[in-house]
Write a protein that holds these residues in place. Structure first.
Motif, PDB file in Angstrom:
ATOM      1  N   GLY A  25       0.845  -1.267  -0.140  1.00  0.00           N
ATOM      2  CA  GLY A  25       0.035   0.099   0.097  1.00  0.00           C
ATOM      3  C   GLY A  25       0.769   1.316   0.066  1.00  0.00           C
ATOM      4  O   GLY A  25       0.307   2.339  -0.606  1.00  0.00           O
ATOM      5  N   THR A  26       1.977   1.203   0.720  1.00  0.00           N
ATOM      6  CA  THR A  26       2.995   2.349   0.787  1.00  0.00           C
ATOM      7  C   THR A  26       3.353   2.650  -0.649  1.00  0.00           C
ATOM      8  O   THR A  26       3.437   3.927  -1.075  1.00  0.00           O
ATOM      9  N   GLY A  27       3.921   1.690  -1.464  1.00  0.00           N
ATOM     10  CA  GLY A  27       4.490   1.640  -2.671  1.00  0.00           C
ATOM     11  C   GLY A  27       3.413   2.208  -3.687  1.00  0.00           C
ATOM     12  O   GLY A  27       3.596   3.038  -4.293  1.00  0.00           O
ATOM     13  N   LEU A  34       3.160  10.481  -6.476  1.00  0.00           N
ATOM     14  CA  LEU A  34       4.354  10.892  -7.296  1.00  0.00           C
ATOM     15  C   LEU A  34       4.131  10.750  -8.775  1.00  0.00           C
ATOM     16  O   LEU A  34       5.009  11.215  -9.645  1.00  0.00           O
ATOM     17  N   LYS A  35       2.872  10.696  -9.300  1.00  0.00           N
ATOM     18  CA  LYS A  35       2.389  10.485 -10.404  1.00  0.00           C
ATOM     19  C   LYS A  35       3.124   9.407 -11.326  1.00  0.00           C
ATOM     20  O   LYS A  35       3.687   9.955 -12.412  1.00  0.00           O
ATOM     21  N   GLY A  36       3.769   8.460 -10.611  1.00  0.00           N
ATOM     22  CA  GLY A  36       4.211   7.318 -11.663  1.00  0.00           C
ATOM     23  C   GLY A  36       5.743   7.971 -11.803  1.00  0.00           C
ATOM     24  O   GLY A  36       6.323   7.312 -13.038  1.00  0.00           O
ATOM     25  N   ILE A 448       7.889  14.654   0.898  1.00  0.00           N
ATOM     26  CA  ILE A 448       8.659  14.046  -0.477  1.00  0.00           C
ATOM     27  C   ILE A 448       8.028  14.657  -1.771  1.00  0.00           C
ATOM     28  O   ILE A 448       8.497  15.045  -2.722  1.00  0.00           O
ATOM     29  N   LYS A 449       6.655  15.109  -1.689  1.00  0.00           N
ATOM     30  CA  LYS A 449       6.024  15.517  -2.714  1.00  0.00           C
ATOM     31  C   LYS A 449       6.608  16.821  -3.017  1.00  0.00           C
ATOM     32  O   LYS A 449       6.756  17.366  -4.305  1.00  0.00           O
TER      33      LYS A 449
END
Length: 474
Positions: A25-27, A34-36, A448-449
């Protein structure tokens, strides 16, 4: 109830569905946020780690290059799980387990990216002037001191896990293979390993990264070369092998004779769990070395770090899986689908070795044996960095010399000991590293984003036209 039974019950809970769902789920969550990015920026990531982009960061702060940081991480990650682990996944989960290994690997790239980004952003300088990083630092510095208990828990279990899964278990495997293949007694192997490991780890991160940069390409050339040769000699079976992988990812393997068959759930469970063990995405280990990289922006090393997951899972594990499938050695019934008969009692690394030998003869067996030795040795060296970083967080730089001695002693003992209990404890320690790490990543997802947006919307465009601007990382 003995200690092994207790650890077995604990591990059944720790590595049960909730933990696997948390990892998966985290991945998936990070991939969406991060939009792939791991797909869109993969080629660029390889350029940073392996091309001229790496040299552009030569003046940036850090201890080693992007390439050396990646090689050190790969030295610890590419291990016997890529040989024995894939074989186990196939025999228990069927060809479909490879598909689910790919899924968890591709999603794990986003997790590995997040770990490395946070590692560089929240890294600190130690008393020797070198950088220290890892989940314990981004937990404490990113989430605040009220989460320090989680940071201590990660560091404690990381230091212990390094002694087990990253050290004595590996030396035990090396000793067994050298005795079986070359007739060298375990204590002799232990003495040689102790000397070599001592020389390398007492040289610090610079020597460790240099050795890793030398060993990892050799490992890849030796093992991957053998696997590629087998695929070339059996090129007509490659597409049928892929058909089996995709078909049995969603269909059960039928029972036949004394073979009970394999459910789709087993393909999923074994693919996911073995995939995680092979690439370590989510365990936080990548963050322990990523902070040493010379990087003028956290995103750069994060991109490089995620290529390691791609290399380990999509390349190395796939080659092992294809070799086992086209030679028929994945099949517990001795040839249910492929029609190739073999000793159904073989398992793990012995199964992979037999598969190589079935095509390449004695040379194939030696390729796997030497690969196990190289993989195991590089894992011992690479995991030392992880253990040291964790121990340094707990006890400071002054205690590192003592930890090195304990690490070297564990390496020697591993060659002559029965390590069933150590394996069980290491599995537990890995799970207990994973939980605080994933909690921190999920709580810090906005950081992160934001860092990713900052790099690609501002920093990346500027560097393309004017070179790297002066921008502090922290």
């Amino acid at each position: 109830m003995d200690i092994l039974e207790i650890l077995g019950k604990i591990n059944k809970v720790l590595w049960g569905p909730p933990s696997l769902i948390l990892l998966f789920g985290t991945g998936l969550f990070l991939t969406i946020v991060l939009k792939g990015l791991q797909f869109r920026r993969l080629i660029y990531a390889f350029k940073i780690g392996f091309g001229k982009e790496d040299s552009k960061d030569a003046a940036a702060e850090g201890d080693v290059s992007h390439f050396k940081a990646l090689m050190t991480a790969l030295a610890a990650t590419i291990g016997n799980g890529n040989i024995a682990g894939v074989a186990t996944a196939l025999t228990l989960g069927g060809p479909g387990s490879i598909f689910w290994m790919w899924v968890v690997g591709l999603l794990g790239m986003a997790t590995k990216y997040a770990e490395a980004l946070l590692a560089v952003k929240f890294r600190v300088k130690n008393e020797k002037g070198e950088y220290s990083s890892g989940p314990m630092y981004y937990i404490e510095r990113g989430l605040g001191r009220r989460f320090k208990g989680l940071a201590i828990a990660f560091a404690l279990f990381g230091a212990f896990a390094a002694l087990g899964i990253g050290n004595s278990v590996q030396s035990n495997t090396i000793a067994d293979i050298t005795k079986n293949s070359f007739g060298i007694e375990n204590w002799v192997t232990g003495l040689i390993l102790v000397i070599l490991v001592s020389v390398i780890i007492f040289g610090g991160i610079q020597r460790i990264s240099t050795v890793a940069s030398f060993f990892v390409p050799i490992m890849a050339f030796l093992y991957m070369g053998g696997a590629i040769l087998i695929l070339i000699l059996n090129y007509d079976k490659i597409f049928p092998a892929f058909e089996l992988i995709f078909y049995y990812a969603f269909h059960p393997v039928a029972a036949a004779g004394g073979f009970l068959g394999i459910a789709v759930s087993e393909a999923v469970r074994n693919g996911v769990s073995r995939g995680i063990f092979s690439n370590e995405a989510g365990l936080g280990t990548a963050a322990l070395i990523a902070g040493n990289a010379r990087a003028d922006h956290p995103v750069k090393q994060a991109l490089v770090a995620m290529t390691g997951t791609f290399i380990v899972t999509i390349v190395v594990c796939t080659m092992t899986g294809l070799t086992l499938i086209i030679t028929g050695f994945w099949d517990p019934s001795g040839g249910l689908i492929s029609g190739v008969a073999h000793n159904a009692s073989l398992e793990g690394g012995a199964l992979t070795s037999a598969a190589f030998a079935s095509v390449l003869g004695a040379a194939g067996e030696y390729i796997v044996s030497l690969s196990v030795i190289f993989f195991g040795f590089s894992t011992i060296v690479g995991w030392y960095v992880y253990g040291e970083k964790c121990f340094e967080y707990l006890a400071g730089s002054k205690g590192i010399a003592g930890y090195r001695l304990v690490y070297i002693l564990a390496c020697g003992i591993g060659t002559i000991a029965n390590l069933v209990t150590v394996w069980a404890f290491a599995d537990m320690a890995n799970a207990l590293m994973m939980i605080p790490n994933l909690i921190a990543i999920l709580l810090l997802w906005k950081v992160i984003k934001a860092e990713t947006k900052d790099y690609f919307h501002h920093f990346y465009e500027h560097t393309k036209s004017a070179g790297p601007p002066s921008k502090p990382i922290h």
